[in-house]
Enzyme design. Structure first.
Site, PDB file in Angstrom:
ATOM      1  N   LYS A  79     -68.380 -30.593   2.024  1.00 46.94           N
ATOM      2  CA  LYS A  79     -67.723 -31.835   1.598  1.00 46.94           C
ATOM      3  C   LYS A  79     -68.761 -32.959   1.565  1.00 46.94           C
ATOM      4  O   LYS A  79     -69.617 -33.050   2.453  1.00 46.94           O
ATOM      5  CB  LYS A  79     -66.603 -32.166   2.584  1.00 46.94           C
ATOM      6  CG  LYS A  79     -65.680 -33.313   2.147  1.00 46.94           C
ATOM      7  CD  LYS A  79     -64.534 -33.490   3.154  1.00 46.94           C
ATOM      8  CE  LYS A  79     -63.578 -34.612   2.769  1.00 46.94           C
ATOM      9  NZ  LYS A  79     -62.479 -34.767   3.740  1.00 46.94           N
ATOM     10  N   SER A 154     -57.906 -35.143   1.755  1.00 48.43           N
ATOM     11  CA  SER A 154     -59.059 -35.595   1.016  1.00 48.43           C
ATOM     12  C   SER A 154     -60.083 -34.510   0.724  1.00 48.43           C
ATOM     13  O   SER A 154     -60.926 -34.667  -0.144  1.00 48.43           O
ATOM     14  CB  SER A 154     -59.734 -36.725   1.792  1.00 48.43           C
ATOM     15  OG  SER A 154     -60.285 -36.223   2.999  1.00 48.43           O
ATOM     16  N   SER A 178     -56.457 -33.769   6.132  1.00 54.88           N
ATOM     17  CA  SER A 178     -57.345 -33.618   4.969  1.00 54.88           C
ATOM     18  C   SER A 178     -57.937 -32.238   4.770  1.00 54.88           C
ATOM     19  O   SER A 178     -58.513 -31.958   3.720  1.00 54.88           O
ATOM     20  CB  SER A 178     -58.482 -34.643   5.036  1.00 54.88           C
ATOM     21  OG  SER A 178     -58.016 -35.902   4.628  1.00 54.88           O
TER      22      SER A 178
END
Lengths: 515, 489
Positions: A79, A154, A178
């Site tokens: 990420k 997210s 997330s």
């Protein structure tokens, strides 16, 4: 069967047996990214050359008979909020569009030390604020099961990459859901470790007391393998806990005998979609068929989760994001333009004889700060900075932040009580299956309500994961949420693996076409 | 003081702690390095980097707090204090807000009105925080260039907040002097104002006697004072200014927002700075990146045992054990612990504390002051000085001769015996001395006559002459022998 369809554990077995090389595996995933990511948009940046070079080095090592790390040459997607030395790390924000950290996050060091091949950086909501990855300043990520829908967020890029077979392993972060929400919506496994289990050093902070890095993968054993690499105490993170890391990957297939499963009645109330409820209840029935006992446990304070979360997280965010001033790193507005604008404004006020306005004019520095932040942050980030700044202001602190901390403690006590009666709590990850892109963009409150089940885990600081447990009538994955007491990741993984051995939801793959 | 008011002063002192590394990262705290060379991801606030507390800084802070007779908290936490400033890279400072590591202490200072007495100044709290960077403003010729040096960012600072217990600028100066001495004895800070390792902000107002009772004037915070002397002057100026403002405006505490004024050393006045609201909104909240600090009673006691003897107690002990005056004790103790150690060694070895104190004050301190050096760089060891004093006390030479010997020892590093030999100092034996005296008396019949008449003072000239003939003679002995011989004549 193509390499990219295999689980990480199966790939690792082939790598260890020298049936395939890391270069071949890495190449296969790079090809898949090349073929499909134009449409999915999971990756912000892929460094094929670096990945292949790393893979080749690991192959060399293995060929020479030297010990190879735990990940043995498996590719890992990361990420884009984990600091990678000298490599752009944007956190999905324009304000960090050219930021190259001078150091590696601890988990990046650990992945490299374990011979994980870093494929690239995945898309995310800006500063991890959002549940759909629509808040990325760079691109949309689409759900591989239905590209008109959001992948969740997210860590939307992280989840979509695994679901689309573009990475066998993926690292995300979870502040209010997330990792688990996108894992649920993309039909994969995602785990949020106990707060303090994984070092946050090098994680660009959203809400420091809630953020936790965790693994996403196709299967529970794959997830266990990556968690084992990520977890552990780090002297560079005071909040990381100094406890030994169990060998999750070795114990994951041992079933939990006499498992006591808890169901929270408060989680099956208003707002829960019928198909989701049905899938979750069927999953609970699967556990019963495996010998688990099921009982209801009450979580009386869970109804305050969203309110509490949306005070604490923005408060911390408003402080964590104060550093983005356009001076040391990242985006800076055009300072020459700022100076020229101010000069023009001064002249205008002087001509009008407005001495007070001249007096109140910003300095170039202050205007530079204002413009940099106003251009560099997106609307959701600004909204949360404003919420947090307001809630921390003198006169409001007690009513909001302090009150929220007290409720947070009550929520934790709910869990402590519940875990005296049950080993694992099961429930829905999200109230509905993945919604269409754009559906909630203008309704932040509706989006916040999707965090209802997951954010409570972060507030309590405990461990939880999401595994696939069914599909909606529209063919969208539905996730099962399992929560365990602090540092009981091993229990969580063993319990989840039991389910996956009895079901095949995790083996379903979206059809991306063109194969 | 005939003015109908009382001056109320409270001081906020920031001192840098003597740690090798910063409060939350491993960067060096050394002063004077090239700008921005002692920084890392943590102290520059680089995204993702996290603070980790320096335990040594915490230990030093507790040590200082114990020296200030404070209560030590067994549980404290870290808070973020938010404000925007270019030299604050994170946009917040890590500090301690509502749970400081120590509170409720005091410091006894010399009463400037009566040096025999002390005044007790309360300490509200002492807490640890990180320093900000340094802004260097270049405002020459309308250019408004500012440069930022982040070397200092994250250096551990102890903020010591006094009660508003001081009643004059002189007391404020004595407080600072005593505080600096204490922190030097504890070896927690070098308190160098020039290098910024000690900074002072003062809060001052007046309590004025009026027909309606006592009235308080608005509190003013005075900043920008670069020496203790400047603090004293700035406060004296500020008291006078507030008195004048009161007479003009009759403004009371609460009528106007709290004002911040800066001391202008060149003009010797305070100037108004930005006016700040009663309490700035720093949006304090607990820093989620750091864990709370807990201290056990045992750990606190262990630090207490490491304090050593502190100035107040030392002053008393020197008077009690060495028979020196309170004034002498004060002078010695105020020079710092190493000078006291030197004194104690000299006094113990020569067996006469009073004489040791005299020699150190009259000779050693002068040399130190002239050379601007500390006792650690003084070339004469305590043992060597003690041997010299012993020789003087034994009558081997006069005190004035002894001082010459010390001067030579200081210059050459010789022992007392070597220096005495070098100067040709040898004890003159009695028969030699008697012969010399007889010779003088024969050559000075007038003096003999005067002495016989009872003018004993006349013998003084004989001493001078004797010294000329042999510099090693003991003046007292010469006088005694001469008077004896005259009596026998």
């Amino acid at each position: 069967m193509s390499l990219t369809a295999l689980s990480a554990c199966d790939l690792l077995a082939k790598l260890d047996a020298s049936e395939v090389t890391s270069a071949e595996v890495t190449g296969a995933f790079l090809d898949r990214i090349e073929a499909h990511d134009g449409r999915i948009g999971a990756f912000l940046r892929v460094d094929a050359e670096a990945a292949l070079a790393q893979a080749a080095a690991i192959d060399q090592k293995r060929k020479a008979g030297n010990p190879v790390g735990r990940l043995g040459g498996l590719p890992v997607a990361v990420k884009d909020l984990l600091a990678t030395e000298g490599e752009v790390t944007t956190c999905g924000s324009r304000i960090l569009e050219n930021f190259r950290p001078p150091y590696n996050a601890t988990v990046i060091e650990k992945i490299r030390a374990a011979d994980g091949v870093i494929l690239g950086k995945t898309n995310m909501d800006e500063f991890a604020m959002g549940g759909s990855t629509e808040n990325s300043a760079y691109q949309l990520t689409r759900n591989p099961w239905d590209t008109t829908r959001i992948p969740g967020g997210s860590s939307g890029g992280a989840a979509a990459a695994v679901a689309a077979g573009m990475a066998p392993l993926s690292v995300g972060s979870d502040t209010g859901g997330s990792i688990r929400a996108p894992a649920g919506w993309c039909g994969i496994t995602g785990l949020k470790p106990t707060y303090g289990r994984v070092s946050r050093y090098g994680l660009v902070a959203f809400a420091s007391s809630l953020d936790q890095i965790g693994p996403l993968a196709q299967t529970v054993p794959d997830t266990a393998l990556l968690l084992e690499v990520l977890a552990g105490h780090d002297p560079k993170d005071s909040t990381s806990v100094n406890l030994p890391v169990p060998r999750y990957a070795e114990t994951v297939n041992q079933p939990l005998k006499g498992l006591r499963l808890g169901i929270v009645p408060e989680h099956f109330g208003e707002g829960l979609d019928g198909e989701v409820e049905k899938a979750v209840r069927e999953a609970v029935a699967v556990y019963e068929s495996l010998g688990a006992t099921v009982r209801e446990v009450s979580m009386p304070h869970s109804k305050y989760t969203v309110a509490t979360y949306y005070i604490i997280a923005p408060c911390e965010a408003s402080s964590n994001l104060a550093r983005y001033d356009g001076v040391h790193y990242g985006y800076r507005t055009d300072v020459k333009q700022v100076a020229a604008d101010l000069e023009a404004e001064r002249k205008k006020y002087e001509d009008a004889g407005d001495a007070a306005a001249v007096e109140n004019l910003d300095s170039v520095l202050v205007r530079m700060y204002r413009k940099t932040r106003s251009e560099g942050f997106g609307p959701e980030v600004k909204r949360r900075i404003m919420l947090g700044t307001y809630a921390l202001s003198a006169g409001y602190y007690n009513a909001y932040y302090l009150k929220a901390l007290k409720v947070r403690r009550l929520i934790r006590q709910d869990f402590d009580r519940a875990f005296q009666q049950v080993d694992v709590i099961a429930g829905p990850v999200t109230p509905t299956a993945a919604y269409p892109i754009g559906d909630k963009v203008d309704d932040p409150l509706a989006m916040y309500l999707c965090d209802l089940y997951t954010a409570t885990t972060n507030l309590a600081g405990i461990a939880a994961l999401s595994i696939p447990c069914g599909f909606s009538s529209e063919g969208l994955p539905i996730g099962l949420h399992l929560q365990a007491p602090p540092f009981e990741e091993e229990r969580l993984l063993r319990g989840a693996a039991m389910f996956q051995r009895a079901t095949d939801w995790h083996l379903k793959r979206p059809d991306l076409g063109g194969e | 003081m005939s003015k109908p008011y009382e001056i109320i002063i409270g001081l906020e002192v920031h001192v840098q702690l003597l740690t090798e590394s910063k409060l939350f990262c491993g960067c060096s705290t050394k002063f004077g390095a090239a700008p921005n060379t002692q920084t890392c991801a943590v102290c520059t606030g680089t995204p993702g980097a996290l603070p980790v507390m320096n335990r040594e800084a915490y230990r030093l802070a507790v040590k200082a707090a114990l020296g200030l007779n404070c209560q030590i908290a067994t549980f404290t936490k870290w808070d973020r204090k938010s404000y925007y400033y270019p030299d604050l890279p994170k946009g917040y400072q890590i500090s301690q807000y509502d749970q400081p590591l120590s509170y409720d202490g005091y410091l006894d200072i010399l009463d400037p009105e009566n040096e025999e007495q002390t005044r007790r100044i309360g300490i509200i709290r002492a807490h640890l925080e990180e320093d900000a960077g340094k802004s260097m403003h270049d405002e020459v010729a309308g250019k408004a260039d500012s440069r930022i040096d982040l070397n200092r960012t994250g250096t551990p600072l102890l903020e010591i907040v006094s009660q508003p217990d001081m009643r004059s600028p002189a007391e404020a100066k004595n407080y600072l002097t005593e505080l600096k001495l204490l922190l030097n004895y504890l070896n927690v800070s070098d308190c160098n104002m020039q290098e910024g390792s000690l900074r002072v902000d003062a809060n001052i107002n007046l309590h004025i006697d009026t027909p309606g009772g006592k009235v308080a004037t608005p509190i003013v915070e005075v900043k920008n004072m670069n020496s203790f002397r400047a603090v004293e002057r700035a406060l004296a100026y500020e008291a006078e200014r507030q008195w004048e403002v009161w007479q003009e405006t009759r403004q009371k505490l609460g009528d106007v927002p709290k004002q911040t004024r800066g001391w202008d050393e060149g003009a010797q006045i305070t100037r108004g700075q930005r006016s700040k609201e009663e309490s700035s909104d720093y949006r304090y909240f607990p820093d989620p990146d750091l864990v709370p600090v807990t201290m056990t009673e045992e750990a606190i006691e262990e630090i207490r045992r490491s304090l050593g003897e502190l100035p107040a107690r030392l002053r008393e002990r020197l008077v009690e054990e060495y028979g020196i005056t309170a004034y002498d004790s004060d002078v010695l103790v105020n020079q710092g612990r190493s000078l006291v150690d030197y004194f104690v060694t000299v006094a113990d070895r020569c067996g006469d504390g009073k004489t040791a104190a005299n020699w150190i004050q009259q000779s050693v301190l002068r040399t130190l002051n002239e050379g601007q050096i500390g006792i650690d760089r003084f070339p004469v060891s305590a043992e060597a000085l003690a041997d010299l004093i012993k020789a003087v006390l034994a009558g081997k030479m006069e005190t004035s001769r002894g001082r010459e010997v010390l001067a030579r020892m200081t210059e050459t590093g010789e022992t007392a015996a070597e220096a005495m030999k070098g100067l040709g100092i040898a004890a003159v034996d009695e028969s030699e001395l008697e012969a010399l005296c007889a010779e003088l008396l024969a050559a000075n019949p007038k003096v003999v006559e005067d002495v016989k008449q009872g003018k004993l003072k006349a013998a003084a000239s004989l001493i001078g002459q004797a010294k000329k003939k042999n510099p090693n003679v003991n003046a007292t002995r010469v006088r005694e022998i001469c008077l004896q011989l005259i009596e026998q004549m």
